[in-house]
Design an enzyme around this catalytic site. Structure first.
Site, PDB file in Angstrom:
ATOM      1  N   ARG A   1     -17.215   7.700   0.377  1.00  0.00           N
ATOM      2  CA  ARG A   1     -16.458   6.460   0.562  1.00  0.00           C
ATOM      3  C   ARG A   1     -16.878   5.770   1.852  1.00  0.00           C
ATOM      4  NH1 ARG A   1      -9.872   5.553   0.201  1.00  0.00           N
ATOM      5  NH2 ARG A   1      -9.716   4.385   2.131  1.00  0.00           N
TER       6      ARG A   1
ATOM      7  N   ASP B   1       0.838  -1.199   0.000  1.00  0.00           N
ATOM      8  CA  ASP B   1       0.000   0.000   0.000  1.00  0.00           C
ATOM      9  C   ASP B   1       0.875   1.252   0.000  1.00  0.00           C
ATOM     10  OD1 ASP B   1      -2.240   1.837   0.678  1.00  0.00           O
ATOM     11  OD2 ASP B   1      -3.264  -0.066   1.038  1.00  0.00           O
TER      12      ASP B   1
ATOM     13  N   LYS C   1      -6.029  -2.126   7.016  1.00  0.00           N
ATOM     14  CA  LYS C   1      -6.200  -2.397   5.584  1.00  0.00           C
ATOM     15  C   LYS C   1      -6.951  -3.710   5.348  1.00  0.00           C
ATOM     16  CE  LYS C   1      -3.890   1.241   4.161  1.00  0.00           C
ATOM     17  NZ  LYS C   1      -4.358   2.268   3.222  1.00  0.00           N
TER      18      LYS C   1
ATOM     19  N   HIS D   1       1.242   8.698   5.329  1.00  0.00           N
ATOM     20  CA  HIS D   1       0.240   9.705   5.697  1.00  0.00           C
ATOM     21  C   HIS D   1       0.648  10.542   6.909  1.00  0.00           C
ATOM     22  CE1 HIS D   1      -3.117   9.067   3.008  1.00  0.00           C
ATOM     23  NE2 HIS D   1      -3.186   7.779   3.263  1.00  0.00           N
TER      24      HIS D   1
ATOM     25  N   SER E   1      -7.049   3.938  -1.855  1.00  0.00           N
ATOM     26  CA  SER E   1      -7.148   2.494  -1.612  1.00  0.00           C
ATOM     27  C   SER E   1      -8.489   1.908  -2.034  1.00  0.00           C
ATOM     28  CB  SER E   1      -6.952   2.195  -0.129  1.00  0.00           C
ATOM     29  OG  SER E   1      -5.630   2.425   0.230  1.00  0.00           O
TER      30      SER E   1
ATOM     31  N   HIS F   1      -1.672  10.987  -0.876  1.00  0.00           N
ATOM     32  CA  HIS F   1      -1.238  10.053  -1.918  1.00  0.00           C
ATOM     33  C   HIS F   1      -0.601  10.829  -3.074  1.00  0.00           C
ATOM     34  CE1 HIS F   1      -4.659   7.160  -0.543  1.00  0.00           C
ATOM     35  NE2 HIS F   1      -3.692   7.257   0.329  1.00  0.00           N
TER      36      HIS F   1
ATOM     37  N   ARG G   1      -9.823  14.514  11.498  1.00  0.00           N
ATOM     38  CA  ARG G   1     -10.437  13.267  11.007  1.00  0.00           C
ATOM     39  C   ARG G   1      -9.797  12.013  11.599  1.00  0.00           C
ATOM     40  NH1 ARG G   1      -8.403  11.920   5.033  1.00  0.00           N
ATOM     41  NH2 ARG G   1      -8.805   9.860   5.862  1.00  0.00           N
TER      42      ARG G   1
ATOM     43  N   ASP H   1      -1.476  -0.179  -4.616  1.00  0.00           N
ATOM     44  CA  ASP H   1      -2.782   0.373  -4.992  1.00  0.00           C
ATOM     45  C   ASP H   1      -2.700   1.842  -5.408  1.00  0.00           C
ATOM     46  OD1 ASP H   1      -2.059   1.039  -2.402  1.00  0.00           O
ATOM     47  OD2 ASP H   1      -4.094   0.942  -1.609  1.00  0.00           O
ATOM     48  N   HIS H   2      -1.654   2.528  -4.971  1.00  0.00           N
ATOM     49  CA  HIS H   2      -1.443   3.953  -5.303  1.00  0.00           C
ATOM     50  C   HIS H   2      -0.148   4.362  -4.635  1.00  0.00           C
ATOM     51  CE1 HIS H   2      -2.446   4.888  -1.179  1.00  0.00           C
ATOM     52  NE2 HIS H   2      -3.521   4.143  -1.297  1.00  0.00           N
TER      53      HIS H   2
ATOM     54  N   ARG I   1      -4.871  15.069   5.268  1.00  0.00           N
ATOM     55  CA  ARG I   1      -4.367  13.722   4.966  1.00  0.00           C
ATOM     56  C   ARG I   1      -4.518  13.423   3.472  1.00  0.00           C
ATOM     57  NH1 ARG I   1      -3.460   9.117   8.253  1.00  0.00           N
ATOM     58  NH2 ARG I   1      -4.099   7.126   7.368  1.00  0.00           N
ATOM     59  N   ASP I   2      -5.589  13.933   2.887  1.00  0.00           N
ATOM     60  CA  ASP I   2      -5.766  13.824   1.430  1.00  0.00           C
ATOM     61  C   ASP I   2      -5.450  15.171   0.770  1.00  0.00           C
ATOM     62  OD1 ASP I   2      -6.651  11.200   1.767  1.00  0.00           O
ATOM     63  OD2 ASP I   2      -8.716  11.853   2.081  1.00  0.00           O
TER      64      ASP I   2
ATOM     65  N   ASP J   1       1.753   3.340   3.011  1.00  0.00           N
ATOM     66  CA  ASP J   1       0.638   4.283   3.026  1.00  0.00           C
ATOM     67  C   ASP J   1       0.396   4.882   4.408  1.00  0.00           C
ATOM     68  OD1 ASP J   1      -1.700   5.546   1.725  1.00  0.00           O
ATOM     69  OD2 ASP J   1      -2.729   4.429   3.302  1.00  0.00           O
TER      70      ASP J   1
ATOM     71  N   ARG K   1     -12.068   3.354  11.003  1.00  0.00           N
ATOM     72  CA  ARG K   1     -12.525   2.341  10.050  1.00  0.00           C
ATOM     73  C   ARG K   1     -12.224   0.940  10.557  1.00  0.00           C
ATOM     74  NH1 ARG K   1      -8.459   3.692   5.092  1.00  0.00           N
ATOM     75  NH2 ARG K   1      -6.497   3.283   6.143  1.00  0.00           N
TER      76      ARG K   1
ATOM     77  N   ASP L   1     -15.423   3.057   3.936  1.00  0.00           N
ATOM     78  CA  ASP L   1     -14.704   2.448   5.068  1.00  0.00           C
ATOM     79  C   ASP L   1     -14.799   3.274   6.346  1.00  0.00           C
ATOM     80  OD1 ASP L   1     -13.028   4.353   3.888  1.00  0.00           O
ATOM     81  OD2 ASP L   1     -11.185   3.177   4.092  1.00  0.00           O
ATOM     82  N   ARG L   2     -14.624   4.594   6.217  1.00  0.00           N
ATOM     83  CA  ARG L   2     -14.630   5.436   7.410  1.00  0.00           C
ATOM     84  C   ARG L   2     -16.008   6.060   7.679  1.00  0.00           C
ATOM     85  NH1 ARG L   2      -9.466   6.071   9.288  1.00  0.00           N
ATOM     86  NH2 ARG L   2      -7.727   5.856   7.825  1.00  0.00           N
TER      87      ARG L   2
HETATM   88  C1  3PG Z   1      -7.444   7.425   4.603  1.00  0.00           C
HETATM   89  O1  3PG Z   1      -8.638   7.163   4.708  1.00  0.00           O
HETATM   90  O2  3PG Z   1      -6.608   7.033   5.423  1.00  0.00           O
HETATM   91  C2  3PG Z   1      -7.011   8.307   3.462  1.00  0.00           C
HETATM   92  O3  3PG Z   1      -7.977   9.300   3.229  1.00  0.00           O
HETATM   93  C3  3PG Z   1      -6.873   7.540   2.206  1.00  0.00           C
HETATM   94  O4  3PG Z   1      -6.006   6.471   2.372  1.00  0.00           O
HETATM   95  P1  3PG Z   1      -6.274   5.058   1.698  1.00  0.00           P
HETATM   96  O5  3PG Z   1      -7.025   5.313   0.421  1.00  0.00           O
HETATM   97  O6  3PG Z   1      -4.873   4.575   1.426  1.00  0.00           O
HETATM   98  O7  3PG Z   1      -6.998   4.211   2.656  1.00  0.00           O
HETATM   99 CO    CO Z   2      -3.731   6.167   2.066  1.00  0.00          CO
END
Ligand code: 3PG
Ligand code: CO
Length: 544
Positions: free
Chosen positions: A276, A21, A351, A421, A72, A489, A197, A458-459, A161-162, A417, A204, A278-279
């Site tokens: 998105r 990652d 992850k 961050h 991700s 990223h 955040r 993934d990036h 973070r982004d 990753d 997540r 996950d979070r």
């Molecule tokens: C995060 O949620 O930690 C970042 O905004 C994006 O990171 P990820 O896409 O690598 O999870």
């Molecule tokens: Co990331």
């Protein structure tokens, strides 16, 4: 069942896909923690095995434009599905541009729900376009006014973070002015609460529910340090906690005469404007679940709740959502399952959902023959533990390989990753070194089992640890001459390495123009001796 491939019977042993990652291929070594890391195993892989670069950002992963970095979610969706879908960022932007979002039942219910109370928006407050976009929020606030909503309150999760690590004021200042301008004719809109955040609300994969609990106390109950505005809060908190970057700032509450301006009450409406999942899942559960037991909510207001998208197609979470998520079907997980391939997926908590839920098209369920293993992540700032759980993931993968039970195995090493961050260059080099060590243990076991590995990412992230000056393209500097840390990223491509000591040179990788992450599923299918599914993008496997 997938068709058998005529030209190759498939690898005899297991096929392992390893996602590093946040491991991009930088154009320059300056500011790259990857270039600075000592990584003999990765160096050997790049020197001695077939390897190509893959597109991992922008339209190659379903983002609205090639200015958008990868992330991700879209990266793992593309790897797992073998196809590129328009993703949340693009779908929401389109729904707003066409007006389809306003015609939808969910928006109408939100507006109806808010007419006698307050309309609250909670979400990530930036234009990062990974979890959310502030333009979507602006469009919704303006529309709410047009449709007769009287009171709007925004609960702003500071990003950093982004987007650049201390950019919060670039968003709060113009946005608070925008709300003030809009607040005429009996309409009243304000930021009511917020915080970093990574401090509140946006946990997540059940990693740290206390973050969500803190967010609940801030947004819903209005408890916490009080300020006159979000801008004042950011300034004051920065002074109080020097060196703390936006994502880690503590929570704040906006108050007038000692009274919070926007607690969430019975009869209000709430929109979580992150697209998105996950979070977004944990805070959504706190609002939607009747028998919620993750923390004591103290008070659970009865509200009309909607997510920007549906975050989990299996759990139907949330029940109400403003825009339909991408309908990701015919993923590699599903078709390998239908073809009788036993699959193993492993990562650490941070992850874990990436190699399971995102991989399978935002579904939390499993296909037949899939086995998942989660290694619990530490709950610490990751610059303090840059090795994270790389060793334990390697242990789990080695045990799974040696069990002989699985034909395909996949894992994600979060280090490049998660440590990338933090913006901590030194820690990020160690993160890369930890992954290198894990690979050094894993690869010989793959050899011993007669297997092959695809090693990819993934990036990008650790590949650029400094912000680049827009004009000079050189690392930007702080006032004291130090480099400006970059936490987000990158737009760089990622590697795809074919680690193969078994085919005797029969196999290689094709450098197909424009190839991206979505070409991996078909490549994997071919390595297993199957034709790709008709919907998947081309395979990159060369069979000599
Ligand atoms: C995060 O949620 O930690 C970042 O905004 C994006 O990171 P990820 O896409 O690598 O999870
Ligand atoms: Co990331």
């Amino acid at each position: 069942m997938l068709q058998k491939l005529a030209s190759f019977a498939g690898v005899q042993g297991p096929l392992v896909t390893i996602v590093m990652d946040g491991y991009g291929l930088a154009k320059s070594e300056t500011g790259s923690a990857i270039a600075a890391a000592r990584k003999p195993t990765l160096d050997r892989l790049f020197a001695n095995y077939p390897n190509i670069s893959l597109r991992a950002h922008g339209t190659a992963v379903g983002m609205p434009s090639d200015e958008d970095m990868g992330n991700s979610e879209v990266g793992h969706n593309a790897i797992g599905a073998g196809q590129v879908y328009s993703q949340g960022a693009a779908l929401v932007a389109d729904a707003i541009a066409s007006g389809a979002i306003w015609a939808g039942e969910a928006w109408q219910q939100i507006v109806a729900g808010a007419k006698s109370g307050t309309l609250h928006f909670i979400g990530l407050f930036s234009d990062g376009n990974v979890h959310s976009h502030i333009d979507h929020l602006k469009a919704m606030v303006a529309r709410a006014k047009q449709e007769g909503v009287k009171t709007v309150r925004v609960h702003a999760l500071l990003d950093g973070r982004d987007v650049p690590e201390t950019s919060a004021l670039d968003y709060t200042v113009p946005f608070e002015a925008f709300l003030q301008e809009l607040s005429t004719d009996g309409f009243d809109a304000r930021i009511a609460s917020g915080g970093g955040r990574m401090n509140i609300t946006m946990d997540r994969y059940d990693a740290n529910w206390s973050m969500v609990e803190k967010g609940w106390h801030t947004h819903v109950l209005g408890e916490g340090d009080q300020f006159a505005s979000a801008t004042e809060a950011v300034n004051a908190l920065r002074e109080r906690f020097p060196g703390t970057i936006d994502q880690d700032l503590p929570p704040f509450v906006v108050a007038r005469d000692g009274k919070p301006v926007g607690t969430i009450e019975d009869g209000d409406a709430v929109v979580l404007f992150n697209f998105r999942g996950d979070r977004s899942i944990e805070i959504t559960r706190a609002f939607e679940e009747l028998a919620f037991d993750k923390f004591d909510r103290v008070r659970a207001p009865r509200v009309t709740y909607a997510g920007m998208l549906q975050y989990d197609g299996d759990l139907k979470l949330p029940q109400r959502f403003l825009v339909n998520p991408p309908a990701i079907t015919d993923t590699s997980g599903e078709w390998f399952s239908k073809s009788g391939v036993a699959q193993f997926a492993c990562s650490e908590t941070q992850k874990f959902g990436h190699v399971t839920y995102f991989w399978n098209g935002n579904r939390s369920g499993k296909f037949d023959g899939e086995t998942y293993q989660e290694v619990p992540s530490d709950v610490v700032p990751f610059e303090q533990r840059p090795w994270m759980k790389s060793a334990e993931i390697a242990d789990a993968m080695i045990a799974a390989l040696q069990s002989g039970k699985y034909k395909t195995l996949r894992c994600n090493f979060a280090n490049g990753d998660m440590v990338g961050h933090t913006g901590n260059f030194r820690a990020a080099t160690m993160a890369v070194e930890a992954v290198d060590l894990a690979l050094a243990r894993l690869l010989p076991v793959i050899d011993a089992m007669g297997g092959i590995a695809l090693i990819t990412a993934d990036h990008g992230n650790a590949d650029e640890m400094y912000e680049l000056d827009k004009k000079t393209k050189l690392p930007a500097q702080n006032k004291d001459g130090s480099f400006k840390a970059k936490t987000a990223h990158t737009l760089n491509p990622v590697p795809l390495v074919l680690y193969d000591n078994v085919s005797g040179g029969k196999l290689g990788l094709k450098a197909l123009a424009g190839a991206g992450l979505s070409n991996i599923a078909a490549t994997t299918a071919n390595l297993l001796g199957f034709e790709k599914h008709a919907k998947w993008d081309e395979s990159l496997l060369e069979i000599k």
